[in-house]
Design a protein around this motif. Structure first.
Motif, PDB file in Angstrom:
ATOM      1  N   ALA A  35       6.452  11.514   0.537  1.00 15.83           N
ATOM      2  CA  ALA A  35       7.513  10.263   0.571  1.00 15.83           C
ATOM      3  C   ALA A  35       6.860   9.053   1.096  1.00 15.83           C
ATOM      4  O   ALA A  35       7.338   8.033   0.681  1.00 15.83           O
ATOM      5  N   ALA A  36       6.041   9.165   1.920  1.00 17.84           N
ATOM      6  CA  ALA A  36       5.656   8.025   2.803  1.00 17.84           C
ATOM      7  C   ALA A  36       6.314   7.234   3.348  1.00 17.84           C
ATOM      8  O   ALA A  36       6.597   5.893   3.096  1.00 17.84           O
ATOM      9  N   ALA A  37       7.415   7.656   4.112  1.00 20.86           N
ATOM     10  CA  ALA A  37       8.475   7.077   4.590  1.00 20.86           C
ATOM     11  C   ALA A  37       7.915   6.134   5.584  1.00 20.86           C
ATOM     12  O   ALA A  37       7.088   6.514   6.752  1.00 20.86           O
ATOM     13  N   VAL A  38       8.228   4.944   5.503  1.00 22.13           N
ATOM     14  CA  VAL A  38       7.629   3.710   6.592  1.00 22.13           C
ATOM     15  C   VAL A  38       8.624   3.774   8.002  1.00 22.13           C
ATOM     16  O   VAL A  38       9.723   3.896   7.795  1.00 22.13           O
ATOM     17  N   GLU A  39       7.887   3.779   8.957  1.00 21.05           N
ATOM     18  CA  GLU A  39       8.467   3.770  10.343  1.00 21.05           C
ATOM     19  C   GLU A  39       7.593   2.571  11.233  1.00 21.05           C
ATOM     20  O   GLU A  39       6.512   2.660  11.435  1.00 21.05           O
TER      21      GLU A  39
ATOM     22  N   ALA B 237       1.007  -1.129   0.055  1.00 20.45           N
ATOM     23  CA  ALA B 237       0.154  -0.018  -0.012  1.00 20.45           C
ATOM     24  C   ALA B 237       0.832   1.336  -0.120  1.00 20.45           C
ATOM     25  O   ALA B 237       0.230   2.244  -0.180  1.00 20.45           O
ATOM     26  N   GLN B 238       2.156   1.234   0.303  1.00 20.97           N
ATOM     27  CA  GLN B 238       3.168   2.382   0.359  1.00 20.97           C
ATOM     28  C   GLN B 238       2.866   3.191  -0.804  1.00 20.97           C
ATOM     29  O   GLN B 238       2.892   4.585  -0.671  1.00 20.97           O
ATOM     30  N   LYS B 239       2.764   2.936  -2.048  1.00 24.02           N
ATOM     31  CA  LYS B 239       2.653   3.767  -3.225  1.00 24.02           C
ATOM     32  C   LYS B 239       1.343   4.446  -3.088  1.00 24.02           C
ATOM     33  O   LYS B 239       1.480   5.852  -3.502  1.00 24.02           O
ATOM     34  N   THR B 240       0.258   4.028  -2.625  1.00 20.73           N
ATOM     35  CA  THR B 240      -0.850   4.611  -2.475  1.00 20.73           C
ATOM     36  C   THR B 240      -0.868   5.738  -1.521  1.00 20.73           C
ATOM     37  O   THR B 240      -1.528   6.745  -1.788  1.00 20.73           O
ATOM     38  N   TYR B 241      -0.344   5.389  -0.313  1.00 23.80           N
ATOM     39  CA  TYR B 241      -0.216   6.354   0.716  1.00 23.80           C
ATOM     40  C   TYR B 241       0.824   7.654   0.226  1.00 23.80           C
ATOM     41  O   TYR B 241       0.469   8.655   0.497  1.00 23.80           O
ATOM     42  N   ALA B 242       1.741   7.164  -0.485  1.00 21.11           N
ATOM     43  CA  ALA B 242       2.539   8.268  -1.076  1.00 21.11           C
ATOM     44  C   ALA B 242       1.684   9.189  -2.126  1.00 21.11           C
ATOM     45  O   ALA B 242       1.628  10.512  -2.005  1.00 21.11           O
ATOM     46  N   LYS B 243       0.911   8.506  -2.900  1.00 26.09           N
ATOM     47  CA  LYS B 243       0.005   9.150  -3.806  1.00 26.09           C
ATOM     48  C   LYS B 243      -0.747  10.216  -3.205  1.00 26.09           C
ATOM     49  O   LYS B 243      -0.856  11.464  -3.853  1.00 26.09           O
TER      50      LYS B 243
END
Length: 319
Positions: A165-169, A44-50
């Protein structure tokens, strides 16, 4: 700029539409950070970033994902302590409101549910618009204590992309034993109907007592528009349509761009679940039906005559 936490509504790696809406609204208040509980964050990261998430807090914890609502509230409470966000936005569905209520108690914060708009007030604090008392009044509200916790109805905002960026933490959390009282032991995916989810649909066509149990014209018109199908309590109680499709105070609350009520009288129970819709059309043989007090456009006529004609015209114009 302060963070705004958004609790993601997702199925594995597939984000539901409400999450993108909340990220859009969060940008009005500060810097959006998504909270992803359970598996699928990588997908899902790309969608979060979008849709503008600066950060994605990932809690890939089996205890947090497999138990009902209480662990999610504990996760958010711990993130409030860690990030001191300007607000927490949560989808206004059954699970979301339960999580929000528990979170409000744990964090000593004020809670607003069923918001249909969120913005920054003159003092910069979150300000909401709500439909209250079964939809009889529209009010403006603010949280005055703690971190504002706000549940927002689906379809309350147009989704806007704003790449970030939607950097994952990864976040380590502690789930208390008390939060593990109710566990999900099994789940089955909803059978695909080819229609959008009722609470997320941009268009909803609902049938009521006037259908006499024949939802054929309602379904055909809905399909021509790419809409979801809803039903009034009377239709559901009569066994004509599944309870999962009920729109109303004791069913699902919807706020689509277009709501079509066919053969529905417009009792307050039903109105409470749909009157925040942007445009409302009613088809009813009774010109004195209460639903006509609410609508933008009304058709006095037999739904079995009106809807097939409308379906034909929609298909014709779509080519």
């Amino acid at each position: 700029m302060a963070e705004v936490l958004v609790l993601a509504d997702h199925a594995g790696g597939r984000l539901r539409k409400a999450t993108a809406e909340l990220l859009t609204l969060a940008r009005r208040l500060g810097e959006p950070s998504a909270v992803h509980i359970g598996p699928g964050a990588e997908a899902a990261q790309k969608t979060y970033a979008k849709y503008g998430a600066h950060k994605v807090y990932v809690v890939d914890d089996a205890d947090a994902a497999s138990y009902l609502v209480a662990p999610q509230a504990e996760v958010l409470a711990q993130l409030i302590e860690k990030a001191s966000p300007a607000a927490v936005l949560i989808p206004s569905n059954a699970a979301g409101k339960e999580i929000a209520a528990r979170l409000a108690i744990k964090s000593g914060s004020g809670l607003i549910t069923d918001a249909v708009d969120v913005r920054a007030g003159d003092d910069g604090a979150p300000e909401t618009t709500q439909s209250v008392f079964a939809g009889s009044y529209t009010v403006t509200a603010k949280v005055t204590t703690g971190t504002p916790i706000i549940c927002v109805k689906p379809n309350s905002a147009a989704i806007e992309a704003a790449p970030e960026a939607a950097a994952v933490e990864a976040v380590e959390v502690t789930i208390s034993d008390a939060a593990k009282a109710a566990r999900v032991t099994d789940s089955q995916p909803k059978k695909a109907t080819g229609r959008p989810e009722l609470t997320e649909a941009a268009i909803v066509v609902s049938g009521g007592r006037g259908t006499g149990g024949d939802f054929g014209p309602v379904e055909e018109f809905a399909d021509s528009l790419g809409a979801a199908v809803g039903a009034s309590r009377a239709a559901v109680d009569a066994g004509w349509y599944p309870h999962s499709n009920q729109v109303g105070q004791t069913g699902k609350q919807v706020s689509p761009q277009l709501y079509v009520a066919a053969g529905i009288s417009g009792a307050i129970q039903h109105r409470a679940g749909m009157q925040t819709s942007k445009t409302i059309i009613a088809v009813n043989k009774d010109e004195e039906a209460p639903i006509f007090e609410l609508v933008d456009f009304g058709v006095v006529g037999d739904l079995f005559s009106v809807l097939p004609q409308a379906t034909t015209e929609v298909k014709k114009r779509k080519g």
